[in-house]
Design an enzyme around this catalytic site. Structure first.
Site, mmCIF file in Angstrom:
data_model
loop_
_atom_site.group_PDB
_atom_site.id
_atom_site.type_symbol
_atom_site.label_atom_id
_atom_site.label_comp_id
_atom_site.label_asym_id
_atom_site.label_seq_id
_atom_site.Cartn_x
_atom_site.Cartn_y
_atom_site.Cartn_z
ATOM 1 N N PRO A 128 2.420 1.661 -7.498
ATOM 2 C CA PRO A 128 2.679 0.468 -8.313
ATOM 3 C C PRO A 128 3.794 -0.411 -7.743
ATOM 4 O O PRO A 128 4.001 -1.531 -8.198
ATOM 5 C CB PRO A 128 3.051 1.032 -9.687
ATOM 6 C CG PRO A 128 3.279 2.488 -9.510
ATOM 7 C CD PRO A 128 2.633 2.903 -8.224
ATOM 8 N N GLU A 148 6.021 12.032 -9.719
ATOM 9 C CA GLU A 148 6.823 10.850 -10.068
ATOM 10 C C GLU A 148 7.063 9.938 -8.872
ATOM 11 O O GLU A 148 7.370 8.777 -9.005
ATOM 12 C CB GLU A 148 8.174 11.276 -10.657
ATOM 13 C CG GLU A 148 8.203 11.235 -12.173
ATOM 14 C CD GLU A 148 7.230 12.243 -12.793
ATOM 15 O OE1 GLU A 148 7.052 13.324 -12.204
ATOM 16 O OE2 GLU A 148 6.648 11.923 -13.830
ATOM 17 N N ARG A 181 -17.818 -3.553 0.081
ATOM 18 C CA ARG A 181 -18.889 -4.471 -0.282
ATOM 19 C C ARG A 181 -18.825 -5.795 0.484
ATOM 20 O O ARG A 181 -19.757 -6.585 0.453
ATOM 21 C CB ARG A 181 -18.938 -4.689 -1.801
ATOM 22 C CG ARG A 181 -17.726 -5.354 -2.367
ATOM 23 C CD ARG A 181 -17.771 -5.375 -3.885
ATOM 24 N NE ARG A 181 -18.821 -6.240 -4.414
ATOM 25 C CZ ARG A 181 -18.782 -7.569 -4.372
ATOM 26 N NH1 ARG A 181 -17.743 -8.183 -3.832
ATOM 27 N NH2 ARG A 181 -19.761 -8.280 -4.882
ATOM 28 N N ASP A 224 -19.206 -14.496 -5.185
ATOM 29 C CA ASP A 224 -18.412 -13.701 -6.124
ATOM 30 C C ASP A 224 -17.314 -14.502 -6.773
ATOM 31 O O ASP A 224 -16.720 -15.369 -6.149
ATOM 32 C CB ASP A 224 -17.643 -12.586 -5.372
ATOM 33 C CG ASP A 224 -18.544 -11.490 -4.929
ATOM 34 O OD1 ASP A 224 -19.659 -11.409 -5.426
ATOM 35 O OD2 ASP A 224 -18.084 -10.718 -4.062
HETATM 36 N N1 ADE Z 1 -0.389 4.762 -8.529
HETATM 37 C C1 ADE Z 1 -0.029 4.758 -9.828
HETATM 38 N N2 ADE Z 1 -0.180 3.553 -10.371
HETATM 39 C C2 ADE Z 1 -0.669 2.743 -9.382
HETATM 40 C C3 ADE Z 1 -1.030 1.369 -9.307
HETATM 41 N N3 ADE Z 1 -0.913 0.555 -10.351
HETATM 42 N N4 ADE Z 1 -1.488 0.898 -8.130
HETATM 43 C C4 ADE Z 1 -1.578 1.711 -7.065
HETATM 44 N N5 ADE Z 1 -1.245 2.993 -7.070
HETATM 45 C C5 ADE Z 1 -0.793 3.518 -8.209
#
Ligand code: ADE
Length: 243
Positions: free
Chosen positions: A88, A115, A153, A168
């Site tokens: 994230p 974590e 794709r 798309d």
């Molecule tokens: N791992 C946990 N959450 C994630 C996300 N939002 N994007 C990529 N990998 C992740």
């Protein structure tokens, strides 16, 4: 194109990859999926892949040794392909990044769990970090599948349709126009006359205008990132003036 996935949950990939159009593309030699179990690169009795964080605090951290060993034994000590960590904290994935990555002959995807991962993996092994959006999942496996799907794709021959991914949503910078198929009337709801007219010029104009309208209503910020034609601008100004 070859994808090398490094994960602690290798069994999560085949149900999707084998059930989708991607399986057909891999049978035709267009795609190759190699899923590697990071745990297979541990050497202790318990096959340990995580440990407590230095400095204390909650949660567990992915250890560097099995991750380095897994990636280096598959890709060599100086990988030439992108090694992408799913996290994230990465740059947020979009269609532009999908196009960019579709030019690569090979991509490695590292799925984080726990974590976090030891920072030395980030600093000395990973070459890119990608997030699939501003929310946190339990691991990088679903994000990796999303990247694989979105990138695959775009490769010639992967989609059955020869027009492929051109129309798309997002490919043109606009959301896609509405689609209709038979029957021409369903529960009293019809199909726009233009689509039944057989006039390809009129149909193309209607589709472009619908794509503009939908983008204006749902994602207006996208309109400032594309080059609009004179007829596009005329149409949008008519809409804004309530015509
Ligand atoms: N791992 C946990 N959450 C994630 C996300 N939002 N994007 C990529 N990998 C992740």
């Amino acid at each position: 194109m070859r994808f090398d996935v490094f994960t602690l949950l290798p069994e999560t990939f085949s149900p999707y990859l084998q059930a989708s159009i991607l399986q057909k593309a891999s049978e035709r030699g267009l795609l190759e999926f190699c899923v590697h179990d990071i745990r297979a690169y541990t050497h202790d009795k318990h096959h340990t892949t995580d440990d407590t964080p230095y400095g204390g605090g909650g949660g567990m951290v992915m250890k560097p040794e099995p991750v380095f060993e897994a990636i280096e034994s598959v890709l060599g000590t100086s990988p030439t392909c992108p090694v992408i960590l799913m996290t994230p904290q990465g740059r947020v994935f979009n269609q532009k990044i999908a196009f960019e990555l579709a030019n690569q002959p090979q991509i490695a995807l590292l799925c984080g769990r726990y974590e976090g991962i030891d920072e030395r993996i980030r600093e000395h092994l990973v070459t890119d970090e990608i997030s699939i959006g501003d929310y946190v999942l339990t691991g990088g496996e679903l994000p990796a599948l999303i990247l694989i799907d979105a990138i695959s794709r775009l490769l010639p021959g992967v989609l059955g349709d020869p027009t492929g991914a051109e129309d798309d949503s997002h490919a043109s910078g606009l959301l896609e126009y509405p689609h209709y198929t038979r029957p021409p009337e369903f529960r009293g709801w019809g199909v726009p006359e233009t689509l039944l007219s057989g006039d390809h010029g009129k149909i193309a104009k209607w589709r472009r205008e619908q794509a503009l309208l939908r983008t204006l209503k749902r994602r207006p910020e996208m309109l400032s990132n594309i080059e609009l034609t004179k007829p596009d601008l005329k149409f949008l100004s008519e809409i804004k003036n309530g015509k």
